[in-house]
Design a protein around this motif. Structure first.
Motif, PDB file in Angstrom:
ATOM      1  N   VAL A 246     -80.274  43.378  55.361  1.00 61.40           N
ATOM      2  CA  VAL A 246     -81.500  42.647  55.664  1.00 61.40           C
ATOM      3  C   VAL A 246     -81.132  41.317  56.302  1.00 61.40           C
ATOM      4  N   MET A 247     -81.749  41.009  57.448  1.00 62.86           N
ATOM      5  CA  MET A 247     -81.466  39.745  58.112  1.00 62.86           C
ATOM      6  C   MET A 247     -82.753  39.116  58.628  1.00 62.86           C
ATOM      7  N   LEU A 248     -82.717  37.784  58.792  1.00 60.73           N
ATOM      8  CA  LEU A 248     -83.866  37.026  59.259  1.00 60.73           C
ATOM      9  C   LEU A 248     -83.457  36.150  60.430  1.00 60.73           C
ATOM     10  N   THR A 249     -84.248  36.171  61.490  1.00 57.49           N
ATOM     11  CA  THR A 249     -84.058  35.246  62.608  1.00 57.49           C
ATOM     12  C   THR A 249     -85.361  34.540  62.903  1.00 57.49           C
ATOM     13  N   VAL A 250     -85.251  33.293  63.359  1.00 60.54           N
ATOM     14  CA  VAL A 250     -86.422  32.480  63.709  1.00 60.54           C
ATOM     15  C   VAL A 250     -86.299  32.099  65.180  1.00 60.54           C
ATOM     16  N   ASN A 251     -87.255  32.575  65.961  1.00 59.83           N
ATOM     17  CA  ASN A 251     -87.214  32.363  67.415  1.00 59.83           C
ATOM     18  C   ASN A 251     -85.870  32.781  67.988  1.00 59.83           C
ATOM     19  N   GLY A 252     -85.363  33.924  67.526  1.00 54.92           N
ATOM     20  CA  GLY A 252     -84.133  34.514  68.029  1.00 54.92           C
ATOM     21  C   GLY A 252     -82.862  33.938  67.464  1.00 54.92           C
ATOM     22  N   CYS A 253     -82.965  32.973  66.534  1.00 50.78           N
ATOM     23  CA  CYS A 253     -81.773  32.299  66.017  1.00 50.78           C
ATOM     24  C   CYS A 253     -81.633  32.558  64.519  1.00 50.78           C
ATOM     25  N   SER A 254     -80.411  32.838  64.078  1.00 51.24           N
ATOM     26  CA  SER A 254     -80.173  33.047  62.650  1.00 51.24           C
ATOM     27  C   SER A 254     -79.872  31.737  61.932  1.00 51.24           C
ATOM     28  N   CYS A 255     -79.704  30.637  62.687  1.00 54.65           N
ATOM     29  CA  CYS A 255     -79.470  29.317  62.088  1.00 54.65           C
ATOM     30  C   CYS A 255     -80.798  28.556  62.063  1.00 54.65           C
ATOM     31  N   TYR A 256     -81.509  28.668  60.979  1.00 54.66           N
ATOM     32  CA  TYR A 256     -82.854  28.119  60.912  1.00 54.66           C
ATOM     33  C   TYR A 256     -83.057  27.199  59.713  1.00 54.66           C
ATOM     34  N   PHE A 257     -81.969  26.693  59.162  1.00 56.54           N
ATOM     35  CA  PHE A 257     -82.023  26.039  57.855  1.00 56.54           C
ATOM     36  C   PHE A 257     -82.913  24.803  57.840  1.00 56.54           C
ATOM     37  N   ASP A 258     -82.976  24.061  58.923  1.00 56.10           N
ATOM     38  CA  ASP A 258     -83.799  22.858  58.951  1.00 56.10           C
ATOM     39  C   ASP A 258     -85.136  23.097  59.658  1.00 56.10           C
ATOM     40  N   ALA A 259     -85.400  24.361  59.969  1.00 56.41           N
ATOM     41  CA  ALA A 259     -86.628  24.668  60.708  1.00 56.41           C
ATOM     42  C   ALA A 259     -87.781  24.901  59.737  1.00 56.41           C
ATOM     43  N   GLY A 260     -88.960  24.972  60.301  1.00 55.65           N
ATOM     44  CA  GLY A 260     -90.147  25.352  59.555  1.00 55.65           C
ATOM     45  C   GLY A 260     -90.992  26.268  60.430  1.00 55.65           C
ATOM     46  N   PHE A 261     -91.635  27.242  59.821  1.00 59.41           N
ATOM     47  CA  PHE A 261     -92.463  28.182  60.573  1.00 59.41           C
ATOM     48  C   PHE A 261     -93.778  28.306  59.798  1.00 59.41           C
ATOM     49  N   PHE A 262     -94.712  27.426  60.125  1.00 64.95           N
ATOM     50  CA  PHE A 262     -95.918  27.284  59.313  1.00 64.95           C
ATOM     51  C   PHE A 262     -97.095  28.069  59.899  1.00 64.95           C
ATOM     52  N   VAL A 263     -97.796  28.757  59.009  1.00 67.81           N
ATOM     53  CA  VAL A 263     -98.981  29.525  59.392  1.00 67.81           C
ATOM     54  C   VAL A 263    -100.101  29.231  58.393  1.00 67.81           C
ATOM     55  N   PRO A 264    -101.361  29.417  58.783  1.00 70.93           N
ATOM     56  CA  PRO A 264    -102.469  29.212  57.834  1.00 70.93           C
ATOM     57  C   PRO A 264    -102.597  30.383  56.875  1.00 70.93           C
ATOM     58  N   GLY A 265    -102.784  30.080  55.598  1.00 74.28           N
ATOM     59  CA  GLY A 265    -102.930  31.136  54.599  1.00 74.28           C
ATOM     60  C   GLY A 265    -102.851  30.576  53.197  1.00 74.28           C
ATOM     61  N   GLU A 266    -102.505  31.434  52.243  1.00 77.05           N
ATOM     62  CA  GLU A 266    -102.226  31.035  50.872  1.00 77.05           C
ATOM     63  C   GLU A 266    -100.822  31.494  50.531  1.00 77.05           C
ATOM     64  N   ARG A 267    -100.063  30.660  49.834  1.00 72.05           N
ATOM     65  CA  ARG A 267     -98.659  30.963  49.604  1.00 72.05           C
ATOM     66  C   ARG A 267     -98.475  32.280  48.854  1.00 72.05           C
ATOM     67  N   LEU A 268     -99.203  32.459  47.754  1.00 69.26           N
ATOM     68  CA  LEU A 268     -99.013  33.671  46.960  1.00 69.26           C
ATOM     69  C   LEU A 268     -99.462  34.911  47.727  1.00 69.26           C
ATOM     70  N   LEU A 269    -100.557  34.807  48.490  1.00 69.38           N
ATOM     71  CA  LEU A 269    -101.004  35.944  49.293  1.00 69.38           C
ATOM     72  C   LEU A 269     -99.944  36.314  50.325  1.00 69.38           C
ATOM     73  N   CYS A 270     -99.408  35.311  51.018  1.00 71.51           N
ATOM     74  CA  CYS A 270     -98.389  35.580  52.041  1.00 71.51           C
ATOM     75  C   CYS A 270     -97.114  36.135  51.411  1.00 71.51           C
ATOM     76  N   TYR A 271     -96.749  35.608  50.241  1.00 65.26           N
ATOM     77  CA  TYR A 271     -95.569  36.106  49.537  1.00 65.26           C
ATOM     78  C   TYR A 271     -95.749  37.581  49.162  1.00 65.26           C
ATOM     79  N   THR A 272     -96.928  37.931  48.659  1.00 64.89           N
ATOM     80  CA  THR A 272     -97.200  39.326  48.294  1.00 64.89           C
ATOM     81  C   THR A 272     -97.186  40.216  49.523  1.00 64.89           C
ATOM     82  N   MET A 273     -97.780  39.744  50.625  1.00 63.72           N
ATOM     83  CA  MET A 273     -97.831  40.527  51.857  1.00 63.72           C
ATOM     84  C   MET A 273     -96.428  40.787  52.397  1.00 63.72           C
ATOM     85  N   VAL A 274     -95.621  39.739  52.539  1.00 57.18           N
ATOM     86  CA  VAL A 274     -94.265  39.900  53.062  1.00 57.18           C
ATOM     87  C   VAL A 274     -93.434  40.769  52.125  1.00 57.18           C
ATOM     88  N   GLY A 275     -93.581  40.548  50.820  1.00 52.40           N
ATOM     89  CA  GLY A 275     -92.827  41.349  49.855  1.00 52.40           C
ATOM     90  C   GLY A 275     -93.144  42.830  49.962  1.00 52.40           C
TER      91      GLY A 275
END
Length: 369
Positions: A246-275
């Protein structure tokens, strides 16, 4: 609805005995026919403990006429559902219109055609039977729903107590200084996972509210990187055990440690959806396969995309997001993907998928606002 050995009661209301005899002879083979020779007598029978299934009502009667009888039938909640058919010598369209406005379901003129009367009565009685059958089934469904809610409520209550006990154990153990940093981290993870589970139990009715469109969304800015990292961490031991990367990339980059990718929603709902989506992707991947989570921003849309090795079975593609739609999973319920789709809809996102060239992609597009 009458039992097999019972017949519907048809009440014939007419001040002329010959008309009562004619209609009784016409209907007695299929129904229990009762009669009344005045409006008052008819109302007494209608409001008795054994009301008729249908009323055949004359209009021109001494004292209380048929129009007044019909009005009283329809204005009383005890009898409002009893169908009324006018059978009268008054053939003026104005009279027919008045009768139908009062709530009658049919209007026949004298001299009566017995075949037509029998056919009209049969059709309306069948309609009554169908309505009663539907009402009975609806009541059974409502009772089943109430029972299910009671079971869910009891289950939620019974699950909380042992779960709270699990949450307390890490706190007690962490009071000791004999654990290594790695062991302490594992204990923290147990506590955090138990806490997340408790939140999910408390919100188990949210799925129903989302289905009904009554969910009260408290929209905030949610960091999908944090959500994805947590979901990957939750599934990592399982994915490793079955040989899936399992791997994650953000805008094509695997080095995303200081990045943020914010979307409108609820944290628990988004966590359940992604999970749910990630778990499905890992389970669907063959041994040695890869699950790739991509977070990309294009124009005014932020996209979450989860790609896994393997194809969705042909018979599942047209109903991929449907409730209870599953294939090939021994313990699959068909709720994970449906729940994810419903969550995306609730937060205002769009979800889609494609399954081609040996891989399956599920994506969620979040609008900026």
């Amino acid at each position: 609805m009458p039992l097999d050995d019972e017949r519907e009661i048809i009440l014939v209301v007419d001040d002329e005995p010959v008309n009562i005899s004619l209609l009784t002879e016409c209907l007695k083979r299929d129904y229990e026919v009762e009669s009344a020779r005045s409006g008052r007598e008819a109302l007494d029978k209608i409001f008795s403990g054994n009301p008729p299934a249908l009323v055949l009502l004359d209009i021109m009667m001494p004292g209380m006429d048929g129009f007044e009888v019909c009005r009283r039938i329809k204005e009383d909640s005890r009898s409002a559902d009893i169908p009324v058919i006018f059978i009268t010598a008054m053939g003026d369209p104005v009279d027919e219109e008045k009768g139908l406005e009062l709530g009658a379901i049919d209007y026949l003129t004298k001299p009566v055609n017995t075949s037509k009367v029998r056919m009209r009565v049969r059709n309306h009685v069948e309609s009554i039977r169908m309505r009663q059958s539907i009402e009975e089934k609806n009541n059974q469904l409502l009772e089943a729903a109430r029972l299910r809610e009671d079971v869910e409520r009891i289950t939620k209550h019974d699950l909380k107590q042992p779960l709270v006990g699990i949450m307390n154990v890490p706190d007690l153990l962490l009071m000791s200084s004999s654990f290594s940093e790695e062991e302490k981290m594992l204990l923290e993870k147990i506590r955090e996972s138990a806490n997340t589970m408790l939140h999910m139990i408390n919100r188990s009715h949210d799925l129903l509210r989302m289905e009904l469109g009554t969910y009260n969304l408290k929209k905030v800015s949610v960091d999908l990187i944090e959500i994805c990292d947590k979901s990957i961490e939750d599934l990592m031991s399982y994915a490793t055990r079955i040989g899936v990367e399992v791997m994650l990339t953000v805008n094509g980059c695997s080095c995303y440690f200081d990045a943020g990718f914010f979307v409108p929603g609820e944290r628990l709902l988004c966590y359940t959806m992604v999970g749910n989506l990630l778990k499905n992707a890992v389970e669907a991947s063959p041994k040695g396969g890869r699950v790739h989570i991509r977070l990309n921003e294009v124009d005014d849309v932020k996209r979450l995309e989860i790609e896994n090795s393997g194809l969705v079975p042909e018979n599942l593609r047209d109903c991929f997001f449907d409730k209870y739609s599953t294939c090939g999973k021994e313990h699959g319920t068909g709720l994970g993907t449906y729940s994810a789709w419903l969550t995306a809809k609730t937060v205002g996102a769009n979800m889609g998928f494609e399954s081609v060239d040996g891989t399956t992609k599920v994506w969620v597009d979040f609008p900026q606002s």
